[in-house]
Design an enzyme around this catalytic site. Structure first.
Site, PDB file in Angstrom:
ATOM      1  N   ARG A 126      98.510  -5.789  32.695  1.00 41.26           N
ATOM      2  CA  ARG A 126      97.487  -5.042  31.975  1.00 41.26           C
ATOM      3  C   ARG A 126      97.378  -3.641  32.572  1.00 41.26           C
ATOM      4  O   ARG A 126      97.568  -3.463  33.784  1.00 41.26           O
ATOM      5  CB  ARG A 126      96.165  -5.802  32.157  1.00 41.26           C
ATOM      6  CG  ARG A 126      94.963  -5.227  31.464  1.00 41.26           C
ATOM      7  CD  ARG A 126      94.966  -5.555  30.014  1.00 41.26           C
ATOM      8  NE  ARG A 126      93.668  -5.342  29.402  1.00 41.26           N
ATOM      9  CZ  ARG A 126      93.525  -5.152  28.085  1.00 41.26           C
ATOM     10  NH1 ARG A 126      94.575  -5.143  27.286  1.00 41.26           N
ATOM     11  NH2 ARG A 126      92.326  -4.994  27.562  1.00 41.26           N
ATOM     12  N   THR A 165      98.758  -5.040  17.899  1.00 41.14           N
ATOM     13  CA  THR A 165      99.108  -5.534  19.212  1.00 41.14           C
ATOM     14  C   THR A 165     100.282  -6.361  18.815  1.00 41.14           C
ATOM     15  O   THR A 165     100.535  -6.530  17.624  1.00 41.14           O
ATOM     16  CB  THR A 165      97.955  -6.409  19.749  1.00 41.14           C
ATOM     17  OG1 THR A 165      96.943  -5.551  20.255  1.00 41.14           O
ATOM     18  CG2 THR A 165      98.360  -7.335  20.869  1.00 41.14           C
ATOM     19  N   THR A 173     100.371  -4.748  24.126  1.00 40.88           N
ATOM     20  CA  THR A 173      99.632  -3.847  23.238  1.00 40.88           C
ATOM     21  C   THR A 173      99.527  -2.428  23.768  1.00 40.88           C
ATOM     22  O   THR A 173      99.644  -2.183  24.979  1.00 40.88           O
ATOM     23  CB  THR A 173      98.202  -4.395  23.014  1.00 40.88           C
ATOM     24  OG1 THR A 173      97.565  -3.654  21.990  1.00 40.88           O
ATOM     25  CG2 THR A 173      97.357  -4.330  24.275  1.00 40.88           C
ATOM     26  N   ASN A 218      96.766  -1.146  22.417  1.00 44.61           N
ATOM     27  CA  ASN A 218      95.406  -1.283  21.900  1.00 44.61           C
ATOM     28  C   ASN A 218      95.386  -0.907  20.416  1.00 44.61           C
ATOM     29  O   ASN A 218      95.733  -1.713  19.580  1.00 44.61           O
ATOM     30  CB  ASN A 218      94.378  -0.503  22.715  1.00 44.61           C
ATOM     31  CG  ASN A 218      92.970  -0.988  22.420  1.00 44.61           C
ATOM     32  OD1 ASN A 218      92.805  -2.084  21.883  1.00 44.61           O
ATOM     33  ND2 ASN A 218      91.963  -0.217  22.722  1.00 44.61           N
ATOM     34  N   ASP A 255      88.819  -0.835  25.826  1.00 44.31           N
ATOM     35  CA  ASP A 255      88.502  -2.257  26.018  1.00 44.31           C
ATOM     36  C   ASP A 255      87.469  -2.479  27.124  1.00 44.31           C
ATOM     37  O   ASP A 255      86.943  -3.570  27.274  1.00 44.31           O
ATOM     38  CB  ASP A 255      89.771  -3.064  26.320  1.00 44.31           C
ATOM     39  CG  ASP A 255      90.493  -3.488  25.045  1.00 44.31           C
ATOM     40  OD1 ASP A 255      89.928  -3.334  23.953  1.00 44.31           O
ATOM     41  OD2 ASP A 255      91.636  -3.981  25.146  1.00 44.31           O
ATOM     42  N   SER A 299      90.429  -8.169  28.110  1.00 48.29           N
ATOM     43  CA  SER A 299      91.290  -8.317  26.928  1.00 48.29           C
ATOM     44  C   SER A 299      90.945  -9.584  26.176  1.00 48.29           C
ATOM     45  O   SER A 299      90.292 -10.481  26.713  1.00 48.29           O
ATOM     46  CB  SER A 299      92.741  -8.390  27.412  1.00 48.29           C
ATOM     47  OG  SER A 299      93.602  -8.698  26.346  1.00 48.29           O
ATOM     48  N   SER A 300      91.405  -9.646  24.929  1.00 48.52           N
ATOM     49  CA  SER A 300      91.302 -10.894  24.166  1.00 48.52           C
ATOM     50  C   SER A 300      92.675 -11.534  23.960  1.00 48.52           C
ATOM     51  O   SER A 300      92.783 -12.549  23.272  1.00 48.52           O
ATOM     52  CB  SER A 300      90.708 -10.614  22.783  1.00 48.52           C
ATOM     53  OG  SER A 300      89.443 -10.026  22.906  1.00 48.52           O
ATOM     54  N   GLY A 351      95.241  -8.779  17.006  1.00 44.07           N
ATOM     55  CA  GLY A 351      94.004  -8.855  16.221  1.00 44.07           C
ATOM     56  C   GLY A 351      92.749  -8.544  17.001  1.00 44.07           C
ATOM     57  O   GLY A 351      91.657  -8.900  16.572  1.00 44.07           O
ATOM     58  N   GLY A 352      92.868  -7.898  18.171  1.00 45.44           N
ATOM     59  CA  GLY A 352      91.672  -7.554  18.941  1.00 45.44           C
ATOM     60  C   GLY A 352      90.846  -8.794  19.201  1.00 45.44           C
ATOM     61  O   GLY A 352      91.361  -9.849  19.587  1.00 45.44           O
TER      62      GLY A 352
HETATM   63  O1  DON Z   1      93.558  -6.492  24.876  1.00 46.28           O
HETATM   64  C1  DON Z   1      92.911  -6.595  23.837  1.00 46.28           C
HETATM   65  O2  DON Z   1      92.188  -7.532  23.583  1.00 46.28           O
HETATM   66  C2  DON Z   1      93.058  -5.510  22.784  1.00 46.28           C
HETATM   67  N1  DON Z   1      93.444  -4.289  23.402  1.00 46.28           N
HETATM   68  C3  DON Z   1      94.029  -5.986  21.771  1.00 46.28           C
HETATM   69  C4  DON Z   1      94.202  -4.996  20.666  1.00 46.28           C
HETATM   70  C5  DON Z   1      94.673  -5.590  19.422  1.00 46.28           C
HETATM   71  O3  DON Z   1      94.917  -6.755  19.309  1.00 46.28           O
HETATM   72  C6  DON Z   1      94.801  -4.632  18.301  1.00 46.28           C
HETATM   73  N2  DON Z   1      94.950  -5.283  17.079  1.00 46.28           N
HETATM   74  N3  DON Z   1      95.674  -6.046  16.651  1.00 46.28           N
END
Ligand code: DON
Length: 582
Positions: free
Chosen positions: A112, A390, A408, A410, A432, A461-462, A484-485
């Site tokens: 990360r 991502t 990602t 982001n 984030d 993060s997710s 998908g954040g």
């Molecule tokens: O680490 C994370 O949770 C986010 N930066 C992920 C970003 C993301 O999945 C963007 N969309 N799909």
């Protein structure tokens, strides 16, 4: 770089691969209308790679065919994505790998991004303590110190089988140097993000032609990126975190008022973490620990849901949906309160994962009423429409080594900034972090102390790279993850439930419409057909609020290996990925 053996020949990459599968994919319409392109599902026995770009999956498969193991294939796939899927594939970002080797070794690798040494908790607030809109997203100060190059090199060094590092970089280098054809997905992404990309001269040079965004069918050649890859191929991490690349990076930051210096780059560290282990209905689950919230929230939800027989309630029934929504609400509330970088904040991992904690939470769920006052009580607005890139890929080889990787920048194309002369995009991962307690980030997620900004800290993060083992704990059964954040965790959850509770074949499980609930805001989002009309009426009667999602919920890249060793790799028909297997 002159590779002694050309691992990936053009014929291998472009050889037509045909698998059974119906017609063309449509991006619009309900997810049940979506269908796979015929390279989005692949069957095999010896190995598979599934990623967000067919070329990257083919490179991975080519590496497997040439004697590489799943780790080698993952590294080459990763690097190829950095070239052919610049929306999210990256050198300038970060990610996580959950790995399970056939001999039983397990690892969660954390590469990360780290907050720069000059970062501080109020860096995105003005003099009055208000968050400055866009500062953590669209400026050079949004950039965290990239971890991807260090991460994948570490992975290869420790677990790879192919001796020569440059051989794994070579396919990506070839695509950067010689170019590749822009597909519909990339063309649409560039068009959608043309404003952000257009802000940066070095970015415009790559993704625009005669002032217009590249179009489908155009050729994308990235000479500067090729040169950066060559330095990485020749020098390993020193070829990225030092030397010419680091000089160019620092110069870019100076020019654009960013914070990252060569010292930041030289201080980047990869972290080996203990895989988060849990179980669901007898299946061992391996997932990502903090600084991802993914594994904890996923296991917490599964633990809560084990209380009821979802199979008996039936997929899509009001009662099944009710329990899922309530489990999501609780796990995301805990996420906001308790999760952050474990090196800076004591995350109560054991407590959150204790089965009796889950039982207590389940007992608090009324079978007939939506819950209102789920704890933490921070204010939050509705999430704005966010970028959705991502990228996840999954790999398995003939021995049963399995790699689950999510990485990602982001936002789609990160902050949109390319390092001039080095050709790679930068992340905006700093968003984030929690810029201020209770103020939502681009995914509408809120946070608090646990996720405040600190120098050298990793933002929460997710991302949820996950591996499910068979019930005996011997072989990988499912390897999956998603972009998908904040929606990532719920995407993985629902695909798992479709397979493990409802016995859906993996392709249908991946395609099945999904819902998303993240505690705040209180409404549950749904993809078309995720909630049958009569179930929705019933759920509204119980007090649930719903909002139709204007975009998809997650894009899962998954592999299943059954008890007889048959492999099915599935790329989510919600986007343009590809599956390759042999
Ligand atoms: O680490 C994370 O949770 C986010 N930066 C992920 C970003 C993301 O999945 C963007 N969309 N799909």
């Amino acid at each position: 770089m002159k590779p002694t053996v050309s691992l990936v020949t053009v014929s291998l990459l472009f050889a037509p691969i045909s698998f059974p599968g119906p017609g063309a994919e449509t991006l619009t319409g309900s997810s049940l209308e979506r269908s796979w392109r015929n390279d989005q599902k692949a069957y095999g026995r010896k190995g598979a790679v599934v990623s967000a770009h067919p070329l990257a999956s083919r490179v991975g498969l080519a590496i497997l065919k040439r004697g590489g193991n799943a780790v080698d294939a993952a590294v080459a796939t990763f690097l190829t994505l950095a070239v052919v899927h610049p929306q999210a594939g990256n050198l300038g970002g970060g990610g996580f790998v959950v790995l399970r080797m056939a001999d039983g070794r397990k690892l969660a690798l954390d590469f990360r991004e780290m907050a720069p040494l000059k970062a501080h908790p109020k860096m995105y607030q003005d003099g009055k303590g208000e968050v400055i809109p866009g500062k953590s997203l669209r400026t050079a100060q949004a950039v965290g110190v990239p971890g991807s190059p260090a991460g994948i090199y570490h992975l290869w060094k420790k677990f790879g089988k192919i001796k020569k590092w440059s051989q794994l970089v070579y396919p990506a280098h070839a695509f950067a140097e010689k170019g590749f054809e822009v597909d519909d997905f990339l063309a649409r992404s560039i068009r959608a993000k043309r404003k952000t990309l257009g802000l940066w001269p070095a970015t415009r040079e790559i993704f625009f032609r005669k002032g217009e965004p590249l179009r489908k069918g155009d050729f994308l050649i990235q000479k500067d990126l090729a040169a950066t890859l060559k330095r990485f191929a020749d020098g390993g991490p020193k070829g990225f975190y030092g030397g010419r690349t680091a000089e160019l990076f620092e110069a870019e930051m100076k020019r654009t008022k960013g914070m990252i210096t060569q010292k930041d780059l030289a201080s980047y560290v990869v972290k080996e973490r203990k895989v988060l282990e849990g179980s669901y209905r007898g299946y061992p689950i391996l997932s990502m620990p903090p600084p991802s919230s993914g594994g904890i929230a996923l296991l917490q939800m599964l633990h809560i849901l084990e209380t009821w027989s979802l199979r008996d309630l039936g997929p899509g029934s009001a009662q099944e949906l009710h329990y899922k929504i309530e489990a999501m609400r609780r796990a995301y509330a805990d996420r906001a309160r308790w999760l952050g970088d474990p090196d800076f904040f004591k995350v109560p991992i054991k407590g959150l994962l204790a089965k009796d904690y889950a039982t207590g939470l389940a007992e608090g769920i009324s079978p007939t009423q939506a819950s209102k006052g789920v704890e933490a009580g921070l204010p939050a607005g509705a999430p704005p429409e966010e970028s959705r890139e991502t990228t996840h890929f999954s790999v398995i080889d003939a021995e049963g080594n399995a790699v689950s990787c999510t990485t990602t920048l982001n936002s789609t194309f990160g902050n949109g900034q390319v390092v001039a002369g080095a050709g790679f995009l930068l992340n905006n991962e700093m968003d984030d972090f929690s810029s201020k307690p209770g103020v939502p980030n681009q995914f509408g997620l809120v946070g608090a102390k646990a996720n405040e900004i600190r120098a050298g800290k990793r933002p929460l993060s997710s991302m949820t790279p996950t591996i499910v083992l068979d019930k005996k704990g011997e072989h990988p059964y499912l390897i999956l993850g998603s972009p998908g954040g904040g929606r990532i965790i719920n995407t993985v959850l629902q695909v798992l439930i479709q397979v493990l509770d409802h016995d859906l074949p993996l392709d249908l499980a991946v395609r099945a419409p999904r819902i998303h609930q993240q505690w705040l805001p209180p409404a549950t989002y749904w993809e078309p057909l995720a909630i049958p009309a009569d179930a929705r009426r019933k759920l509204e009667g119980m007090g649930h609020l719903f909002q139709k999602r204007p975009s998809v919920i997650g894009r899962c890249q998954a592999i299943r290996r059954d008890a007889r060793g048959r492999i099915l790799a599935v790329s989510d028909p919600r986007s343009g990925g590809g599956a390759s297997a042999w």
